[in-house]
Scaffold this motif. Structure first.
Motif, PDB file in Angstrom:
ATOM      1  N   ALA A   1       0.822  -1.219   0.000  1.00 24.40           N
ATOM      2  CA  ALA A   1       0.000   0.000   0.000  1.00 24.40           C
ATOM      3  C   ALA A   1       0.852   1.262   0.000  1.00 24.40           C
ATOM      4  O   ALA A   1       0.365   2.337  -0.357  1.00 24.40           O
ATOM      5  CB  ALA A   1      -0.932   0.001   1.208  1.00 24.40           C
ATOM      6  N   ASN A   2       2.117   1.145   0.402  1.00 21.77           N
ATOM      7  CA  ASN A   2       2.979   2.320   0.433  1.00 21.77           C
ATOM      8  C   ASN A   2       3.376   2.799  -0.960  1.00 21.77           C
ATOM      9  O   ASN A   2       4.041   3.833  -1.104  1.00 21.77           O
ATOM     10  CB  ASN A   2       4.232   2.033   1.259  1.00 21.77           C
ATOM     11  CG  ASN A   2       3.921   1.957   2.739  1.00 21.77           C
ATOM     12  OD1 ASN A   2       3.205   2.795   3.264  1.00 21.77           O
ATOM     13  ND2 ASN A   2       4.426   0.934   3.404  1.00 21.77           N
TER      14      ASN A   2
ATOM     15  N   LEU B   1      -5.069   3.466  -4.451  1.00 20.03           N
ATOM     16  CA  LEU B   1      -5.027   2.033  -4.148  1.00 20.03           C
ATOM     17  C   LEU B   1      -6.306   1.354  -4.617  1.00 20.03           C
ATOM     18  O   LEU B   1      -6.267   0.294  -5.265  1.00 20.03           O
ATOM     19  CB  LEU B   1      -4.840   1.834  -2.639  1.00 20.03           C
ATOM     20  CG  LEU B   1      -5.099   0.418  -2.093  1.00 20.03           C
ATOM     21  CD1 LEU B   1      -4.087  -0.569  -2.657  1.00 20.03           C
ATOM     22  CD2 LEU B   1      -5.069   0.417  -0.568  1.00 20.03           C
ATOM     23  N   LYS B   2      -7.427   1.957  -4.314  1.00 22.83           N
ATOM     24  CA  LYS B   2      -8.715   1.366  -4.664  1.00 22.83           C
ATOM     25  C   LYS B   2      -8.871   1.237  -6.179  1.00 22.83           C
ATOM     26  O   LYS B   2      -9.402   0.235  -6.680  1.00 22.83           O
ATOM     27  CB  LYS B   2      -9.856   2.208  -4.086  1.00 22.83           C
ATOM     28  CG  LYS B   2     -11.208   1.522  -4.126  1.00 22.83           C
ATOM     29  CD  LYS B   2     -12.240   2.296  -3.334  1.00 22.83           C
ATOM     30  CE  LYS B   2     -13.588   1.583  -3.349  1.00 22.83           C
ATOM     31  NZ  LYS B   2     -14.619   2.314  -2.583  1.00 22.83           N
TER      32      LYS B   2
ATOM     33  N   ILE C   1      -6.450  -2.679   3.855  1.00 25.69           N
ATOM     34  CA  ILE C   1      -5.063  -2.589   3.390  1.00 25.69           C
ATOM     35  C   ILE C   1      -4.466  -1.235   3.738  1.00 25.69           C
ATOM     36  O   ILE C   1      -3.339  -1.136   4.223  1.00 25.69           O
ATOM     37  CB  ILE C   1      -4.984  -2.828   1.864  1.00 25.69           C
ATOM     38  CG1 ILE C   1      -5.379  -4.270   1.525  1.00 25.69           C
ATOM     39  CG2 ILE C   1      -3.577  -2.537   1.340  1.00 25.69           C
ATOM     40  CD1 ILE C   1      -5.480  -4.552   0.041  1.00 25.69           C
ATOM     41  N   TRP C   2      -5.241  -0.164   3.521  1.00 23.82           N
ATOM     42  CA  TRP C   2      -4.734   1.196   3.698  1.00 23.82           C
ATOM     43  C   TRP C   2      -4.552   1.566   5.164  1.00 23.82           C
ATOM     44  O   TRP C   2      -3.567   2.204   5.542  1.00 23.82           O
ATOM     45  CB  TRP C   2      -5.683   2.187   3.027  1.00 23.82           C
ATOM     46  CG  TRP C   2      -5.212   3.596   2.998  1.00 23.82           C
ATOM     47  CD1 TRP C   2      -5.688   4.657   3.721  1.00 23.82           C
ATOM     48  CD2 TRP C   2      -4.158   4.142   2.184  1.00 23.82           C
ATOM     49  NE1 TRP C   2      -5.014   5.807   3.409  1.00 23.82           N
ATOM     50  CE2 TRP C   2      -4.070   5.521   2.465  1.00 23.82           C
ATOM     51  CE3 TRP C   2      -3.295   3.585   1.237  1.00 23.82           C
ATOM     52  CZ2 TRP C   2      -3.136   6.359   1.846  1.00 23.82           C
ATOM     53  CZ3 TRP C   2      -2.372   4.424   0.613  1.00 23.82           C
ATOM     54  CH2 TRP C   2      -2.298   5.776   0.916  1.00 23.82           C
TER      55      TRP C   2
ATOM     56  N   ARG D   1      -1.026  -1.510   5.987  1.00 20.03           N
ATOM     57  CA  ARG D   1       0.037  -0.558   5.635  1.00 20.03           C
ATOM     58  C   ARG D   1       0.896  -0.221   6.850  1.00 20.03           C
ATOM     59  O   ARG D   1       2.123  -0.161   6.771  1.00 20.03           O
ATOM     60  CB  ARG D   1      -0.590   0.717   5.062  1.00 20.03           C
ATOM     61  CG  ARG D   1       0.415   1.746   4.566  1.00 20.03           C
ATOM     62  CD  ARG D   1      -0.250   2.770   3.687  1.00 20.03           C
ATOM     63  NE  ARG D   1      -1.264   3.534   4.386  1.00 20.03           N
ATOM     64  CZ  ARG D   1      -1.232   4.847   4.561  1.00 20.03           C
ATOM     65  NH1 ARG D   1      -0.213   5.547   4.092  1.00 20.03           N
ATOM     66  NH2 ARG D   1      -2.200   5.475   5.178  1.00 20.03           N
ATOM     67  N   PHE D   2       0.266  -0.020   7.998  1.00 24.05           N
ATOM     68  CA  PHE D   2       1.009   0.366   9.190  1.00 24.05           C
ATOM     69  C   PHE D   2       1.624  -0.842   9.891  1.00 24.05           C
ATOM     70  O   PHE D   2       2.652  -0.727  10.548  1.00 24.05           O
ATOM     71  CB  PHE D   2       0.117   1.151  10.135  1.00 24.05           C
ATOM     72  CG  PHE D   2      -0.407   2.414   9.498  1.00 24.05           C
ATOM     73  CD1 PHE D   2       0.454   3.320   8.928  1.00 24.05           C
ATOM     74  CD2 PHE D   2      -1.769   2.671   9.442  1.00 24.05           C
ATOM     75  CE1 PHE D   2      -0.001   4.477   8.314  1.00 24.05           C
ATOM     76  CE2 PHE D   2      -2.244   3.823   8.843  1.00 24.05           C
ATOM     77  CZ  PHE D   2      -1.360   4.727   8.276  1.00 24.05           C
TER      78      PHE D   2
END
Length: 364
Positions: free
Chosen positions: A191-192, A200-201, A225-226, A230-231
């Motif tokens: 996602a980065n 992303l979507k 995911i976002w 991602r984190f």
């Protein structure tokens, strides 16, 4: 034949009721919507990922770093205002009646009507004509206010609205997204590689990265995911730039943790500052050079923290960061030159070659 006529009549009655009854107000566009963002991500809100056409009558638009953004609601615009300098004179809203974008400063808002809010407990709908707003107010309740008043209300309720939405995500959306991710997605999906949720979507939708999905499934997966994966990924690596959730860029005010791929840092003896890109870091650097002990940037390919003074930077490429045009850092000159060719860059600079003039040009 009679059966077909009855079926057609039933459909017509249902459609008419949905459009005329107060409790059947439709937020979705009933004509071709004005979607002003560029690229395939134009269909979705960059803040929450909601499909703009489905929430078109509460949609707002603004310029952020010279780039057009469109939001599903006044609430999502208010969220972006926390991190970006947005001129309210340029903000637009969809007129409920004509379904055209108009300047919000000239609009009349009905706030707190019987209509359900978008990403908020309280609805906020814009009208070009005061008479239309007052007629809607009589039918559906609420109060008629100016854009400034509506925006103030949106900002004041932001914390409670975010809490309400987050509770729903944690109980329903994230679990659904996790199931889809575990079943359908390749685990190397990063996602980065994206600056905004709607980017992303769009890739998940266009490239079928996690199979064919309905809009609800796509929304749940994108948010998972976002906002979760991602984190998780960035937090597990010891070789990346580490920031806390409360760290803001001292230049633009954005939260750094949201953009780990672009994070940079300047260290002094007793403190440090984090930035959401090389551009803002250099703006700060030119005015605050004294006492610096270390500077770190994030290598574009490896995502590792590298020494800013020994990195190579691509200027003028077609890859944008959270604040628009950026200097893209690399640990080797070879990688920087290859990226420069692949992404239509103007040149490759060493750290000592970066000037204040080069930085200022990126904002033009």
């Amino acid at each position: 034949m009679l059966k077909k006529l009855l079926l057609a009549l039933s459909f017509l009655l249902l459609f008419t009721t949905q459009n005329l009854a107060a409790d059947g107000f439709i937020k979705a566009a009933t004509i071709k919507p004005e979607l002003i963002q560029s690229g395939s991500q134009k269909e979705w809100c960059p803040v929450c990922g909601m499909k703009l056409e489905s929430f078109y009558k509460t949609s707002h638009a603004a310029k952020v770093n010279h780039i057009d953004k469109q939001y599903c609601s006044l609430r999502c615009l208010a969220v972006d205002m926390q991190e970006h300098k947005i001129d309210t004179k340029d903000v637009k809203v969809v007129d409920v009646v004509s379904q055209k974008l108009i300047f919000a400063k000239d609009a009349h808002y009905v706030v707190g009507s019987d209509i359900k809010g978008t990403m908020s407990r309280v609805s906020k709908l814009g009208f070009a004509q005061k008479e239309d707003a007052e007629d809607f107010n009589i039918e559906n309740g609420g109060e008629v206010v100016s854009f400034e008043e509506a925006l103030k209300m949106a900002k004041e309720s932001l914390d409670s609205d975010i809490e309400m939405v987050q509770n729903k995500k944690e109980k329903q959306v994230y679990p659904m997204g996790k199931k889809i991710y575990d079943k359908n997605c390749k685990k190397d999906l990063d996602a980065n590689n994206y600056v905004q949720l709607n980017e992303l979507k769009a890739d998940l939708s266009d490239k079928k990265l996690c199979a064919e999905l309905s809009e609800n499934e796509l929304q749940a997966l994108s948010l998972y995911i976002w906002e979760v994966k991602r984190f998780e990924a960035s937090g597990k690596r010891a070789d990346t730039i580490q920031v806390t959730k409360d760290e803001r860029c001292p230049i633009c005010g954005m939260f750094i943790y949201k953009y780990p791929k672009w994070a940079t840092q300047i260290f002094y003896k007793d403190k440090h500052h984090s930035f959401d890109g090389v551009k803002d870091m250099m703006k700060y650097y030119f005015d605050n050079k004294e006492g610096i002990t270390k500077m770190l940037v994030t290598d574009y390919y490896s995502q590792k923290a590298i020494d800013a003074s020994s990195a190579y930077y691509v200027v003028g490429s077609d890859v944008y960061g959270p604040m628009g045009k950026e200097l893209i850092p690399f640990s080797t000159q070879k990688e920087a030159k290859a990226f420069n060719m692949d992404h239509k860059g103007h040149k490759v600079l060493g750290f000592k070659d970066i000037t204040a003039s080069e930085i200022n040009k990126l904002d033009e």
